[in-house]
Enzyme design. Structure first.
Site, mmCIF file in Angstrom:
data_model
loop_
_atom_site.group_PDB
_atom_site.id
_atom_site.type_symbol
_atom_site.label_atom_id
_atom_site.label_comp_id
_atom_site.label_asym_id
_atom_site.label_seq_id
_atom_site.Cartn_x
_atom_site.Cartn_y
_atom_site.Cartn_z
ATOM 1 N N HIS A 162 -7.242 -4.842 10.153
ATOM 2 C CA HIS A 162 -7.129 -4.656 8.845
ATOM 3 C C HIS A 162 -5.693 -5.353 8.386
ATOM 4 C CE1 HIS A 162 -4.774 -0.503 9.427
ATOM 5 N NE2 HIS A 162 -3.889 -1.442 9.362
ATOM 6 N N GLU A 178 -9.960 -2.073 5.096
ATOM 7 C CA GLU A 178 -10.466 -1.691 6.421
ATOM 8 C C GLU A 178 -11.579 -2.584 6.770
ATOM 9 O OE1 GLU A 178 -8.836 -0.008 8.580
ATOM 10 O OE2 GLU A 178 -8.001 1.720 7.722
ATOM 11 N N ASP A 201 0.652 -1.234 0.143
ATOM 12 C CA ASP A 201 -0.005 0.122 -0.104
ATOM 13 C C ASP A 201 0.866 1.195 0.055
ATOM 14 O OD1 ASP A 201 0.909 -0.496 2.429
ATOM 15 O OD2 ASP A 201 -1.251 -0.794 3.340
ATOM 16 N N ASN A 217 -7.299 -2.961 14.193
ATOM 17 C CA ASN A 217 -8.934 -3.190 13.925
ATOM 18 C C ASN A 217 -8.939 -4.503 12.873
ATOM 19 O OD1 ASN A 217 -7.992 -2.209 11.439
ATOM 20 N ND2 ASN A 217 -9.550 -0.522 11.316
HETATM 21 C C1 F6R Z 1 1.269 -1.768 6.183
HETATM 22 C C2 F6R Z 1 0.084 -2.123 6.361
HETATM 23 C C3 F6R Z 1 -0.549 -2.158 7.621
HETATM 24 C C4 F6R Z 1 -0.036 -2.555 8.799
HETATM 25 C C5 F6R Z 1 -0.924 -2.689 9.933
HETATM 26 C C6 F6R Z 1 0.230 -2.897 11.042
HETATM 27 O O1 F6R Z 1 2.005 -1.710 4.765
HETATM 28 O O2 F6R Z 1 -0.202 -2.743 5.524
HETATM 29 O O3 F6R Z 1 -1.612 -3.218 7.365
HETATM 30 O O4 F6R Z 1 0.737 -3.703 8.504
HETATM 31 O O5 F6R Z 1 -1.322 -1.502 10.256
HETATM 32 O O6 F6R Z 1 0.946 -1.918 11.346
HETATM 33 P P1 F6R Z 1 2.094 -1.763 12.629
HETATM 34 O O7 F6R Z 1 3.085 -2.957 12.280
HETATM 35 O O8 F6R Z 1 2.804 -0.399 12.725
HETATM 36 O O9 F6R Z 1 1.473 -2.279 13.914
#
Ligand code: F6R
Length: 237
Positions: free
Chosen positions: A138, A143, A67, A136
């Site tokens: 995701h 989302e 992303d 959450n």
């Molecule tokens: C990042 C991504 C997100 C993260 C998720 C967890 O490329 O795709 O889905 O993997 O938000 O983020 P952290 O590791 O910062 O807790």
């Protein structure tokens, strides 16, 4: 599903790096699906260390990231392209032209999403997709409530994600409100998936994802039906 409970964050990172490095050693031309965020930083550090020791060669490897924020230039220090360069690509011998992140400043976001999916299929699909888990549930920026059949698309971030990500920005107003993300469909098409999850705060959402009903309300729950899923957790803190 293979579930590995690591001792701590470093142990989780080493185990994940082992799996990624085995992938590249066995198939040097691998296409790695990569993630940003705090969880994979230790994994990238470990891979850099092994690269410096001469144990891994990324010269033939390609990567596709999950992303990118909409509106951030690649050289903006909050963009995911910048994150990947500074935390990983700048320190290994991967060909930068073989590293791909969605273009967050594309004039036509729909066309960019289509281009990204076509690129992944031209590369032959993702051999191993590394994932983190959002608080959450995701995955990428898919989302809660999003359609499972989405391919790469533009999303509006939820308040929860904006709040979770504000720690990386000077203030909450600077957090972009939109992102381009691979969809759950594209993620599920990866041949292998490696999900890394660290911190007690994510224990409940991981339990819901792995053992609860498969529902778009918990996007990661779809991973239950992937036929080559490895999950590595570190819940010591
Ligand atoms: C990042 C991504 C997100 C993260 C998720 C967890 O490329 O795709 O889905 O993997 O938000 O983020 P952290 O590791 O910062 O807790």
């Amino acid at each position: 599903m293979k579930l590995i409970n690591a001792k701590d964050y470093n142990d989780m990172s080493r185990k994940a790096a082992n799996i990624l490095s085995a992938q590249v050693i066995i198939k040097p031309r691998s296409v790695l699906g990569l993630a940003t965020g705090s969880t994979p930083i230790g994994t990238y550090k470990q891979l850099i260390e092994w690269y410096n020791k001469g144990d891994i060669d990324f010269s033939e490897t390609s990567s596709v990231n999950l992303d990118e924020y909409v509106g951030l230039q690649p050289d903006n220090n909050q963009s995911y392209r910048y994150f990947m360069n500074t935390n990983f690509f700048d320190h290994i011998n991967i060909n930068k032209n073989s590293t791909h992140v969605p273009n967050g400043v594309a004039e036509d976001v729909l066309r960019e999403a289509k281009r990204y999916d076509e690129l992944i299929s031209t590369l032959g699909g993702i051999d191993l997709q590394l994932l983190g888990l959002g608080p959450n549930g995701h995955i990428g920026f898919n989302e809660p409530g999003g359609a499972f059949e989405n391919s790469t698309h533009c999303v509006s971030l939820t308040e929860e994600t904006i709040t979770a990500n504000k720690r990386f920005f000077a203030n909450i107003d600077e957090v972009p409100r939109k992102a381009i993300t691979m969809g759950m469909k594209g993620i599920m098409q990866a041949k292998k998936i490696l999900l890394i999850v660290s911190g007690k705060a994510k224990q409940d959402i991981l339990t819901r994802a792995l053992y609860g009903p498969i529902t778009p309300e918990v996007p990661a729950s779809l991973l239950q039906i992937h036929n080559d899923l490895t999950v590595i957790t570190a819940f010591d803190k």
